[in-house]
Design a protein around this motif. Structure first.
Motif, mmCIF file in Angstrom:
data_model
loop_
_atom_site.group_PDB
_atom_site.id
_atom_site.type_symbol
_atom_site.label_atom_id
_atom_site.label_comp_id
_atom_site.label_asym_id
_atom_site.label_seq_id
_atom_site.Cartn_x
_atom_site.Cartn_y
_atom_site.Cartn_z
ATOM 1 N N ALA A 79 1.041 -1.162 0.141
ATOM 2 C CA ALA A 79 0.170 0.138 -0.144
ATOM 3 C C ALA A 79 0.920 1.370 0.025
ATOM 4 N N ILE A 80 1.829 1.265 0.582
ATOM 5 C CA ILE A 80 2.901 2.338 0.696
ATOM 6 C C ILE A 80 3.544 2.745 -0.712
ATOM 7 N N LYS A 81 3.860 1.594 -1.387
ATOM 8 C CA LYS A 81 4.265 1.581 -2.750
ATOM 9 C C LYS A 81 3.254 2.157 -3.721
ATOM 10 N N PRO A 96 -5.366 8.939 -7.757
ATOM 11 C CA PRO A 96 -4.263 8.719 -7.040
ATOM 12 C C PRO A 96 -4.297 9.850 -6.007
ATOM 13 N N ALA A 97 -3.508 9.829 -4.774
ATOM 14 C CA ALA A 97 -3.405 10.796 -3.816
ATOM 15 C C ALA A 97 -1.953 11.054 -3.667
ATOM 16 N N LEU A 98 -1.478 12.044 -4.679
ATOM 17 C CA LEU A 98 0.049 12.037 -4.768
ATOM 18 C C LEU A 98 0.597 13.318 -4.207
ATOM 19 N N HIS A 99 0.305 13.524 -3.041
ATOM 20 C CA HIS A 99 0.728 14.568 -2.355
ATOM 21 C C HIS A 99 2.263 14.617 -2.371
ATOM 22 N N THR A 100 2.955 13.478 -2.255
ATOM 23 C CA THR A 100 4.251 13.125 -2.099
ATOM 24 C C THR A 100 5.103 13.706 -3.372
ATOM 25 N N ALA A 101 4.250 13.730 -4.461
ATOM 26 C CA ALA A 101 4.839 14.214 -5.785
ATOM 27 C C ALA A 101 4.881 15.658 -5.762
ATOM 28 N N LEU A 102 4.203 16.286 -4.815
ATOM 29 C CA LEU A 102 4.538 17.804 -4.559
ATOM 30 C C LEU A 102 5.915 18.050 -4.078
ATOM 31 N N ARG A 103 6.588 17.238 -3.258
ATOM 32 C CA ARG A 103 7.703 17.353 -2.594
ATOM 33 C C ARG A 103 8.785 16.580 -2.693
ATOM 34 N N CYS A 104 8.662 15.388 -3.352
ATOM 35 C CA CYS A 104 9.524 14.372 -3.096
ATOM 36 C C CYS A 104 9.744 13.781 -4.676
ATOM 37 N N ALA A 106 12.139 12.675 -6.360
ATOM 38 C CA ALA A 106 13.028 11.475 -6.493
ATOM 39 C C ALA A 106 12.141 10.106 -6.422
ATOM 40 N N ILE A 107 11.103 10.113 -5.796
ATOM 41 C CA ILE A 107 10.393 8.672 -5.586
ATOM 42 C C ILE A 107 8.981 8.870 -6.192
ATOM 43 N N SER A 108 8.603 9.848 -7.115
ATOM 44 C CA SER A 108 7.231 10.194 -7.337
ATOM 45 C C SER A 108 7.268 9.813 -9.002
ATOM 46 N N PRO A 109 6.118 9.611 -9.220
ATOM 47 C CA PRO A 109 5.770 9.460 -11.146
ATOM 48 C C PRO A 109 6.484 10.525 -11.515
ATOM 49 N N ALA A 110 7.169 10.481 -12.686
ATOM 50 C CA ALA A 110 8.009 11.184 -13.511
ATOM 51 C C ALA A 110 6.785 12.177 -14.166
ATOM 52 N N ASP A 111 5.774 11.897 -14.501
ATOM 53 C CA ASP A 111 4.752 12.705 -15.560
ATOM 54 C C ASP A 111 4.328 13.652 -14.503
ATOM 55 N N HIS A 300 11.930 8.396 4.036
ATOM 56 C CA HIS A 300 11.882 7.363 5.100
ATOM 57 C C HIS A 300 10.822 6.394 5.171
ATOM 58 N N PHE A 301 9.603 6.942 4.871
ATOM 59 C CA PHE A 301 8.229 6.141 4.913
ATOM 60 C C PHE A 301 8.567 5.148 3.805
ATOM 61 N N ALA A 302 8.932 5.494 2.526
ATOM 62 C CA ALA A 302 8.911 4.517 1.480
ATOM 63 C C ALA A 302 9.837 3.337 1.621
#
Ligand SMILES: O=P(O)(O)OC[C@H]1O[C@](O)(CO)[C@@H](O)[C@@H]1O
Length: 544
Positions: A79-81, A96-104, A106-111, A300-302
């Motif tokens: 689920a984390i992945k 999706p819920a991609l708040h991580t893509a707003l700040r990270c 390095a680990i977020s979908p390239a698009d 860290h979470f990922a």
């Protein structure tokens, strides 16, 4: 994403053993510490500059092992992945819920990278213009005040961060917040402001929220009635929204609309252009530092195994107390005056996400879900509701949050603050026995009979759990990490309970009925089929 359901969660192979272990683990906290003087070493962890001491919980090594297994059997690792990889974890809204893509990135979908970077560049340009006095109002004067008009996720996050980091204020431009449909909110904010030097940010993902729409319309009328020509409104209004046509229809120039996307939930949006008030007040570099702190927590979470994963650990502790011991409530107690808005912010994050009665497949949950979350800044709460925490009959899970460094030049105040924070968790753990209470009274010279009579009132049961989170200092990076920690904790709880934490259908009915009551309240008619109480309230409150 593996579509884990609540029913599956509680039919995990490990669940009966986990429940039985919790039922059997009745050793008081004091004794757990006596048995293992190094207990804190086994029940604490660090993630970046955040430190979590969770030793004051009814946990032993076996409990941690069983909880980690429960998490794995609930599908948390996948689920984390799924969350970070952009799968449609918000299954009821199919996105999706991609708040991580707003700040990270390095680990977020390239698009998502380009659109996020472009919006951040747009924010930087705007913030630079404002703070350097190059953004002029209708009569050529620079902007001195910005009023953010938004509610819920379009208010609570930016307001909380701006308050928490006031020490990092970079700009001479002052930021104000208006959320409530109570006209007093807008009137109070506008008192003392000048239309020629005030700019409004209309922040609404949907651009259809009643409060924001009415406040924005009233602000617009105020601008016009205070001298702003209609043709110059564009100099005083910008918007943040995913509904560009609606913002344009309101009269905002397309160039002054900062985009949002449906893959960012409202309560997860302070990292997007919804964070514009943060960037205006603190400067874009500090906003970037906030994002960087959150990105550290994302990484860290990922990557951390469940056993060393701080968000997962906080979630598992809440799950343990809720699912196996029936806890209903959690207090958030930041020992930092400037973090006074954190409990209100976390209330939306946690309760709007986890206040659900059905699982991801729409089946009734087989256990309680979201805890009732509340709190205030320490030490103020100590002179208020801490009485219930110490002597009340209800069990409350407590998070203490402390900053290692002072937030003022008054060092001794900071030591008193921290001493109180530590003292409170110590008191929750240790309590005071009847014998101790009686002895205290005798030592104070009370006669035996009086000591016997009063002592029961002074008994403090103790054995009450708490977590203590320490941030090295209250700065943008650490605050970013702390907020992301709680976001991910909420996500983990959603997985453990098998529910979707990203929708909020529950708020809709009240909104619909409020809209239906409005014409009855402002007119003369009340539908006959409404219940007697509602009709009575409408009659009583109808403006004469
Ligand atoms: O940004 P918007 O669309 O105005 O919504 C504001 C808030 O309203 C809610 O939809 C529910 O009240 C929140 O989830 C959201 O943060």
């Amino acid at each position: 994403m593996a579509d884990q359901t609540n029913a599956q969660s509680f039919s995990n192979a490990i669940w009966p053993e986990l429940k039985a272990h919790s039922d059997g683990l009745q050793t008081p906290l004091k004794e757990l510490f006596a048995q293992d003087p190094n207990r804190v070493e086994h029940f604490s962890m660090s993630a970046g500059s955040l430190y979590l001491d969770y030793s004051k919980n009814h946990l032993d090594a076996k409990a941690l092992e069983l909880l980690a297994t429960q998490a794995k059997q609930s599908g948390l690792e996948d689920a984390i992945k799924a969350l970070i990889g952009g799968e449609h974890v918000n299954n009821t809204e199919n996105r999706p819920a991609l708040h991580t893509a707003l700040r990270c990135p390095a680990i977020s979908p390239a698009d998502k990278t380009a659109v996020v970077a472009a919006t951040q560049a747009q924010m930087r340009e705007f913030v630079d213009k404002l703070s350097s006095g190059q953004w002029h109002g209708y009569n050529g004067k620079p902007i001195t005040d910005v009023v953010n008009i938004g509610i819920g996720g379009s208010d609570l996050g930016p307001r909380m961060v701006v308050t928490a980091l006031s020490q990092f204020q970079q700009s001479a431009v002052k930021v104000h917040f208006v959320a409530n449909i109570d006209g007093a909110d807008l009137s109070d904010a506008l008192a003392g402001l000048h239309a020629d030097t005030t700019l409004f940010v209309v922040a609404s993902k949907s651009f259809s929220t009643l409060e924001t729409r009415e406040n924005a319309l009233a602000a617009r009328a105020w601008s016009l009635s205070h001298g702003c020509p209609e043709s110059d409104l564009g100099k005083h209004y910008v918007a943040v929204s995913s509904n560009v046509p609606a913002a344009m229809e309101f009269g905002i120039d397309e160039a002054n609309i900062f985009p949002m996307w449906d893959w960012v939930g409202g309560r997860y949006s302070l990292w997007s252009a919804i964070g514009l008030p943060i960037a205006i007040a603190l400067g874009m570099d500090n906003f970037d530092a906030l994002l960087a702190g959150a990105a550290n927590m994302d990484e860290h979470f990922a990557s951390a195994p469940i056993e060393q994963n701080m968000p997962a650990t906080l979630a598992l502790i809440a799950f343990w107390y809720s699912a196996t011991r029936g806890y209903q409530s959690q207090a958030i107690l930041p020992y930092a005056q400037r973090m006074s808005r954190l409990p209100a912010y976390l209330q939306q994050l946690d309760m709007e996400s986890l206040g659900k009665s059905v699982d991801r497949n729409g089946k009734p949950l087989t256990c309680d879900s979201g805890l009732v979350l509340w709190g205030t800044e320490g030490t103020n709460g100590q002179h208020s509701f801490h009485q219930l925490l110490h002597q009340g009959t209800r069990s409350v899970l407590v998070d203490f949050i402390a900053s290692g460094k002072p937030m003022s030049p008054l060092d001794s105040h900071h030591s008193y603050l921290l001493a109180n924070c530590i003292g409170q968790s110590q008191a929750l753990l240790a309590g005071k026995s009847l014998a101790q209470a009686k002895q205290e009274l005798l030592d104070a010279g009370k006669p035996e009979a009086e000591a016997d009579q009063i002592a029961p009132h002074k008994v403090i049961p103790g054995n009450r759990p708490s977590n203590t989170l320490i941030i090295e200092q209250l700065d943008p990076t650490n605050l970013g990490a702390l907020i992301a920690l709680y976001e991910h904790k909420v996500y983990c709880l959603g997985v453990l309970w098998g529910l979707n934490p990203f929708d909020q259908w529950g708020v809709e009915l009240g909104k619909q009925l409020g809209s239906a009551v409005y014409p009855a309240l402002t007119g003369n008619e009340c539908p006959a089929e409404w219940d007697g109480s509602t009709r009575n309230l409408v009659e009583k409150l109808r403006l004469k």
